[in-house]
Design a protein around this motif. Sequence first.
Motif, PDB file in Angstrom:
ATOM      1  N   MET A 120      -3.451   5.142  18.029  1.00 15.09           N
ATOM      2  CA  MET A 120      -3.799   4.197  19.085  1.00 15.09           C
ATOM      3  C   MET A 120      -3.409   4.740  20.456  1.00 15.09           C
ATOM      4  SD  MET A 120      -3.164   0.130  19.115  1.00 15.09           S
ATOM      5  CE  MET A 120      -4.178  -0.903  20.191  1.00 15.09           C
ATOM      6  N   ALA A 121      -2.231   5.361  20.547  1.00 20.38           N
ATOM      7  CA  ALA A 121      -1.800   5.922  21.827  1.00 20.38           C
ATOM      8  C   ALA A 121      -2.719   7.065  22.272  1.00 20.38           C
ATOM      9  CB  ALA A 121      -0.357   6.411  21.718  1.00 20.38           C
ATOM     10  N   ILE A 122      -3.099   7.921  21.344  1.00 20.10           N
ATOM     11  CA  ILE A 122      -3.980   9.041  21.690  1.00 20.10           C
ATOM     12  C   ILE A 122      -5.359   8.534  22.097  1.00 20.10           C
ATOM     13  CG2 ILE A 122      -5.142  11.079  20.753  1.00 20.10           C
ATOM     14  CD1 ILE A 122      -2.659  11.540  19.014  1.00 20.10           C
ATOM     15  N   TRP A 123      -5.863   7.536  21.360  1.00 21.13           N
ATOM     16  CA  TRP A 123      -7.172   6.962  21.713  1.00 21.13           C
ATOM     17  C   TRP A 123      -7.160   6.412  23.134  1.00 21.13           C
ATOM     18  CZ3 TRP A 123      -7.270   1.476  22.297  1.00 21.13           C
ATOM     19  CH2 TRP A 123      -8.507   0.988  22.745  1.00 21.13           C
ATOM     20  N   TRP A 124      -6.093   5.700  23.507  1.00 22.48           N
ATOM     21  CA  TRP A 124      -6.023   5.121  24.851  1.00 22.48           C
ATOM     22  C   TRP A 124      -5.925   6.219  25.902  1.00 22.48           C
ATOM     23  CZ3 TRP A 124      -7.205   1.000  27.373  1.00 22.48           C
ATOM     24  CH2 TRP A 124      -6.586   0.667  28.585  1.00 22.48           C
ATOM     25  N   ALA A 125      -5.238   7.312  25.574  1.00 25.27           N
ATOM     26  CA  ALA A 125      -5.052   8.390  26.550  1.00 25.27           C
ATOM     27  C   ALA A 125      -6.343   9.143  26.830  1.00 25.27           C
ATOM     28  CB  ALA A 125      -3.969   9.351  26.068  1.00 25.27           C
ATOM     29  N   ARG A 136       1.738  -5.505  36.953  1.00 29.01           N
ATOM     30  CA  ARG A 136       2.389  -6.766  36.615  1.00 29.01           C
ATOM     31  C   ARG A 136       2.089  -7.205  35.186  1.00 29.01           C
ATOM     32  NH1 ARG A 136      -1.286  -9.427  40.689  1.00 29.01           N
ATOM     33  NH2 ARG A 136      -3.075 -10.249  39.534  1.00 29.01           N
ATOM     34  N   SER A 137       1.123  -6.566  34.541  1.00 28.82           N
ATOM     35  CA  SER A 137       0.814  -6.899  33.153  1.00 28.82           C
ATOM     36  C   SER A 137       1.967  -6.557  32.216  1.00 28.82           C
ATOM     37  CB  SER A 137      -0.449  -6.158  32.701  1.00 28.82           C
ATOM     38  OG  SER A 137      -1.551  -6.505  33.515  1.00 28.82           O
ATOM     39  N   ILE A 138       2.863  -5.673  32.660  1.00 28.31           N
ATOM     40  CA  ILE A 138       4.002  -5.292  31.815  1.00 28.31           C
ATOM     41  C   ILE A 138       4.882  -6.501  31.524  1.00 28.31           C
ATOM     42  CG2 ILE A 138       6.051  -3.821  31.711  1.00 28.31           C
ATOM     43  CD1 ILE A 138       4.561  -1.825  33.459  1.00 28.31           C
ATOM     44  N   LEU A 139       4.938  -7.462  32.459  1.00 26.61           N
ATOM     45  CA  LEU A 139       5.781  -8.631  32.250  1.00 26.61           C
ATOM     46  C   LEU A 139       5.308  -9.464  31.071  1.00 26.61           C
ATOM     47  CD1 LEU A 139       6.252  -9.730  35.981  1.00 26.61           C
ATOM     48  CD2 LEU A 139       7.810  -8.386  34.566  1.00 26.61           C
ATOM     49  N   THR A 140       4.005  -9.488  30.818  1.00 27.59           N
ATOM     50  CA  THR A 140       3.478 -10.283  29.712  1.00 27.59           C
ATOM     51  C   THR A 140       3.666  -9.609  28.360  1.00 27.59           C
ATOM     52  OG1 THR A 140       1.265  -9.313  29.932  1.00 27.59           O
ATOM     53  CG2 THR A 140       1.760 -11.246  31.283  1.00 27.59           C
ATOM     54  N   VAL A 141       3.991  -8.320  28.356  1.00 28.11           N
ATOM     55  CA  VAL A 141       4.151  -7.594  27.101  1.00 28.11           C
ATOM     56  C   VAL A 141       5.318  -8.138  26.294  1.00 28.11           C
ATOM     57  CG1 VAL A 141       4.724  -5.334  26.133  1.00 28.11           C
ATOM     58  CG2 VAL A 141       3.050  -5.516  27.975  1.00 28.11           C
ATOM     59  N   LEU A 142       6.352  -8.638  26.967  1.00 28.03           N
ATOM     60  CA  LEU A 142       7.557  -9.102  26.272  1.00 28.03           C
ATOM     61  C   LEU A 142       7.417 -10.500  25.685  1.00 28.03           C
ATOM     62  CD1 LEU A 142      10.285  -7.834  28.769  1.00 28.03           C
ATOM     63  CD2 LEU A 142       9.535  -6.776  26.627  1.00 28.03           C
ATOM     64  N   ALA A 143       6.284 -11.162  25.876  1.00 32.06           N
ATOM     65  CA  ALA A 143       6.123 -12.532  25.385  1.00 32.06           C
ATOM     66  C   ALA A 143       6.178 -12.584  23.858  1.00 32.06           C
ATOM     67  CB  ALA A 143       4.809 -13.123  25.894  1.00 32.06           C
ATOM     68  N   VAL A 144       5.401 -11.762  23.196  1.00 35.19           N
ATOM     69  CA  VAL A 144       5.350 -11.781  21.730  1.00 35.19           C
ATOM     70  C   VAL A 144       6.688 -11.352  21.109  1.00 35.19           C
ATOM     71  CG1 VAL A 144       4.249 -10.745  19.701  1.00 35.19           C
ATOM     72  CG2 VAL A 144       2.855 -11.501  21.640  1.00 35.19           C
ATOM     73  N   PRO A 145       7.321 -10.255  21.553  1.00 35.84           N
ATOM     74  CA  PRO A 145       8.636  -9.917  20.985  1.00 35.84           C
ATOM     75  C   PRO A 145       9.684 -11.006  21.205  1.00 35.84           C
ATOM     76  CG  PRO A 145       7.724  -8.036  22.142  1.00 35.84           C
ATOM     77  CD  PRO A 145       6.845  -9.194  22.453  1.00 35.84           C
ATOM     78  N   VAL A 186      13.963  -3.565  23.749  1.00 33.80           N
ATOM     79  CA  VAL A 186      13.218  -4.037  24.924  1.00 33.80           C
ATOM     80  C   VAL A 186      12.948  -2.880  25.883  1.00 33.80           C
ATOM     81  CG1 VAL A 186      13.387  -5.465  26.997  1.00 33.80           C
ATOM     82  CG2 VAL A 186      14.007  -6.421  24.778  1.00 33.80           C
ATOM     83  N   GLY A 187      13.948  -2.018  26.053  1.00 31.57           N
ATOM     84  CA  GLY A 187      13.750  -0.857  26.915  1.00 31.57           C
ATOM     85  C   GLY A 187      12.656   0.061  26.408  1.00 31.57           C
ATOM     86  N   ILE A 188      12.595   0.260  25.082  1.00 30.80           N
ATOM     87  CA  ILE A 188      11.549   1.120  24.516  1.00 30.80           C
ATOM     88  C   ILE A 188      10.179   0.487  24.708  1.00 30.80           C
ATOM     89  CG2 ILE A 188      10.681   2.149  22.389  1.00 30.80           C
ATOM     90  CD1 ILE A 188      13.546   2.357  21.410  1.00 30.80           C
ATOM     91  N   ILE A 189      10.078  -0.833  24.470  1.00 32.95           N
ATOM     92  CA  ILE A 189       8.798  -1.519  24.650  1.00 32.95           C
ATOM     93  C   ILE A 189       8.317  -1.384  26.090  1.00 32.95           C
ATOM     94  CG2 ILE A 189       7.675  -3.776  24.662  1.00 32.95           C
ATOM     95  CD1 ILE A 189       9.409  -4.560  22.302  1.00 32.95           C
ATOM     96  N   VAL A 194       4.869   0.936  30.251  1.00 35.95           N
ATOM     97  CA  VAL A 194       4.738   1.590  31.552  1.00 35.95           C
ATOM     98  C   VAL A 194       3.881   2.850  31.425  1.00 35.95           C
ATOM     99  CG1 VAL A 194       6.003   2.895  33.302  1.00 35.95           C
ATOM    100  CG2 VAL A 194       6.835   0.653  32.576  1.00 35.95           C
ATOM    101  N   LEU A 195       4.114   3.642  30.397  1.00 39.22           N
ATOM    102  CA  LEU A 195       3.319   4.856  30.201  1.00 39.22           C
ATOM    103  C   LEU A 195       1.855   4.513  29.937  1.00 39.22           C
ATOM    104  CD1 LEU A 195       5.731   7.014  27.999  1.00 39.22           C
ATOM    105  CD2 LEU A 195       5.184   7.317  30.421  1.00 39.22           C
ATOM    106  N   ALA A 196       1.611   3.454  29.153  1.00 41.18           N
ATOM    107  CA  ALA A 196       0.233   3.054  28.868  1.00 41.18           C
ATOM    108  C   ALA A 196      -0.482   2.596  30.129  1.00 41.18           C
ATOM    109  CB  ALA A 196       0.213   1.949  27.814  1.00 41.18           C
ATOM    110  N   VAL A 197       0.215   1.851  30.974  1.00 45.41           N
ATOM    111  CA  VAL A 197      -0.386   1.410  32.239  1.00 45.41           C
ATOM    112  C   VAL A 197      -0.616   2.610  33.153  1.00 45.41           C
ATOM    113  CG1 VAL A 197      -0.024   0.040  34.324  1.00 45.41           C
ATOM    114  CG2 VAL A 197       0.577  -0.914  32.098  1.00 45.41           C
TER     115      VAL A 197
END
Length: 312
Positions: A120-125, A136-145, A186-189, A194-197
Amino acid sequence: MRTREGAVRAAIALPIVLALGYELVRTAGLLEVSVLEHLIDYASYFTTLSNVVAAATLGVGAVIAVRAEEDPDWYGQLVVASIGYTMTTFAVYNISLRPVSTAPDSWANEVLHVAGPLSMAIWWAVSPHRRTVRWRSILTVLAVPSVWLGYTMVRGELVGWYPYDFLDPRNAGGLAAVIGYVLVAVGIICACAVLAVAVSRPRPSWFVAVQRHGRQQLISARRALGTEHLAPAGRAQQQSRRRTDAVGLGLRLVGDDVPFGRGDSGHEPLNIGHGPPRGRTRSAERRRVQHNVHSRVNARRGAPVPARSPSR
């Protein structure tokens, strides 16, 4: 339609779905319980949750790809969240859990913890169809965890079982150790998100936009150049947006049909497509570009031509 892109997304999602089903049956057999009895515990693992989100994201993306010319904005945010979850699963399992695992590995286990997240990471790259995702989308990433962690801790207190030993406050270190592990996760997530964005963000470059106000032509400031800045197909959209199509060292003003580039002997090639000039030359280069384009456009329209480059 983007049939090939849809096929790629479906091809990545299918092994994840098969691995989820196979691993559910396999682990239920190892525990000597029925699949239904094991289903709630199996769904409580973050590995299961992250891969379900990834498979759903890719499945939805495959449908979107074969039905639409481009992905909606929310889809990029969903992909960033999925990459954050699956790559956290990859990192935590291979760094911390694999060395102490006593259960026999299987192909499904490797798909869920290694092949799926990396694919998945390679496909996105490398995907040419990814959308630019806002920071700012990074803030919503922590909702599910956050929801999963609350559910896990409450259920663990009620039934006396936690999907991961490091979440059990009854172990050595107590609640302080649990908090430490959670902060690391949380730091890893966040780092993966951040790298994906960052991968989705356009590379900075020069472009000049011309806006019409009566008979006057106004030159805008430098902005980052991405796919959303390129003029889309269609005469109506080209005339309404007046965007700039910049590739390599060439520049043309869409709708005005005023060419600039190497083929024009009266115009010096611009620094377009390779990032802005560095150091002290940045402001001077911007003023020179604005002056040259302003002069050419006004001359073509019959408007006054400025005598010198505009000051800062």
